[in-house]
Scaffold this motif. Structure first.
Motif, short mmCIF file in Angstrom:
data_model
loop_
_atom_site.label_atom_id
_atom_site.label_comp_id
_atom_site.label_asym_id
_atom_site.label_seq_id
_atom_site.Cartn_x
_atom_site.Cartn_y
_atom_site.Cartn_z
N ALA A 196 0.84 -1.21 0.00
CA ALA A 196 0.00 0.00 0.00
C ALA A 196 0.88 1.26 0.00
CB ALA A 196 -0.90 -0.01 1.23
N ALA A 197 0.43 2.29 -0.69
CA ALA A 197 1.15 3.58 -0.66
C ALA A 197 0.66 4.36 0.55
CB ALA A 197 0.89 4.34 -1.95
N ALA A 198 0.98 3.83 1.72
CA ALA A 198 0.39 4.38 2.95
C ALA A 198 1.43 4.55 4.05
CB ALA A 198 -0.74 3.45 3.43
N LEU A 199 2.67 4.88 3.65
CA LEU A 199 3.71 5.05 4.66
C LEU A 199 3.69 6.47 5.21
CD1 LEU A 199 6.68 3.23 2.89
CD2 LEU A 199 5.26 2.36 4.75
N ARG A 200 3.92 6.59 6.51
CA ARG A 200 4.08 7.90 7.14
C ARG A 200 5.36 7.88 7.96
NH1 ARG A 200 0.73 9.04 12.60
NH2 ARG A 200 2.80 9.78 13.21
N PRO A 201 5.91 9.07 8.26
CA PRO A 201 7.08 9.09 9.14
C PRO A 201 6.71 8.43 10.47
CG PRO A 201 6.63 11.28 8.23
CD PRO A 201 5.47 10.42 7.88
N ASP A 202 7.63 7.64 11.03
CA ASP A 202 7.33 6.97 12.29
C ASP A 202 7.69 7.88 13.47
OD1 ASP A 202 6.47 5.04 14.03
OD2 ASP A 202 8.31 3.86 13.93
N VAL A 203 7.09 9.07 13.43
CA VAL A 203 7.29 10.02 14.52
C VAL A 203 5.93 10.24 15.20
CG1 VAL A 203 9.21 11.20 13.37
CG2 VAL A 203 6.88 12.06 13.08
N VAL A 204 6.01 10.62 16.48
CA VAL A 204 4.79 10.85 17.25
C VAL A 204 4.40 12.31 17.09
CG1 VAL A 204 3.83 10.86 19.58
CG2 VAL A 204 5.36 9.01 18.87
N TRP A 205 3.19 12.56 16.64
CA TRP A 205 2.73 13.93 16.45
C TRP A 205 1.91 14.40 17.64
CZ3 TRP A 205 1.26 12.06 10.95
CH2 TRP A 205 2.35 12.25 10.09
N PHE A 206 1.70 15.71 17.72
CA PHE A 206 0.87 16.26 18.80
C PHE A 206 -0.50 15.60 18.77
CE2 PHE A 206 4.16 19.41 18.38
CZ PHE A 206 4.49 19.61 19.70
N GLY A 207 -0.97 15.21 19.94
CA GLY A 207 -2.27 14.52 20.01
C GLY A 207 -2.13 13.02 19.94
N GLU A 208 -0.93 12.50 19.66
CA GLU A 208 -0.72 11.05 19.61
C GLU A 208 0.00 10.59 20.89
OE1 GLU A 208 -0.52 10.23 14.85
OE2 GLU A 208 1.38 10.69 15.81
#
Ligand code: OAD
Length: 230
Positions: A137-149
């Protein structure tokens, strides 16, 4: 003696990695909420990918400094008695030789697939939407924690804080929870607490002792103290 070290952007500042809050709330010219939230990613994935692609690429031009190296020396000497919990998404602790490192806010050099959930090392750009090597799947995101996570490995961190005799916070403003709450937790469990930071942080008064100065001076000096014994 069991030691938990919490590091923040200040430990990598002298390596040339910009901190978050020293530039007036801007993050390399971007408002944090424009690039570091799930909402921003949903609305403008290309902007967010480009931002993190640039930061990932910039890691090639930086190197660990004497503060990272001092923590690696400490681990070499005390082994499992040291855990480094970092809020940093760079890999400078690992590159200086530290192995017992928890990246509570994730890592720039990793990607997570939103389709199959797999987390994997990732050195290349993500903005051209490469397929996930596991599921396609073309569904990769950076493996960083964002605000609210929710940060990673909170159970392991809390367990380590519960067993710590000494908690040391290095180069962090104490502005972002739950990391900023670590000092209270460690103290409540009975640890001595020490802050090493360029200036007093928001929570400085919560520490038993706070020392001010650049990490490349304070951290090697503190490690030398620990290694020379009581
Ligand atoms: P900040 O940018 O908030 O704070 C960096 C701290 O390091 C400040 O207190 C500086 O005074 C100090 N500092 C700067 N240069 C230093 C040096 N050479 N030696 C020692 N200290 C120095 O960065 P963090 O506290 O790491 O979260 O930020 C915490 C989190 O907020 C980040 O992990 C990130 C950010 O939003 C997420 O992305 C989820």
């Amino acid at each position: 003696m069991r030691i938990v070290v919490l590091t923040g952007a200040g430990i990598s500042a002298e390596s040339g990695v910009p901190t978050f809050r020293d530039a007036g709330g801007l993050w390399e010219g971007h408002q944090v909420e424009d690039v570091a939230t799930p909402e921003a990613f949903a609305a403008q994935p290309h902007v967010v990918h480009s931002f993190y692609d640039a930061r990932r690429a910039a890691l090639r031009d930086v190197a660990p400094n004497d503060a990272h190296r001092a923590l690696a020396r400490l681990e070499a000497a005390v082994g499992d008695d040291l855990l480094v919990v970092t809020q940093n998404v760079d890999d400078l602790h690992e590159r200086s030789g530290s192995r017992r490192v928890v990246h509570m806010h994730g890592e720039l050099r990793a990607a997570r697939c939103l389709a199959c959930g797999v987390r994997q090392p990732w050195l290349d750009p993500l903005s051209h939407l490469p397929p996930c090597p596991r599921c396609g799947a073309a569904a990769l995101r950076p493996d960083v924690v964002w605000f609210g996570e929710v940060p990673y490995d909170m159970d392991r961190i809390e367990e380590a804080l519960g067993e710590a005799d000494l908690f040391v916070s290095i180069g962090t403003s104490g502005a972002v929870y739950p990391a900023a709450g670590s000092v209270r937790l460690a103290a409540a469990y009975g640890a001595r607490t020490l802050e090493l930071n360029l200036e007093p942080s928001v929570g400085s008064s919560m520490f038993d002792e706070a020392r001010q100065g650049p990490a490349t001076r304070l951290v090697p000096a503190w490690v030398a103290e620990v290694l020379s014994g009581p």
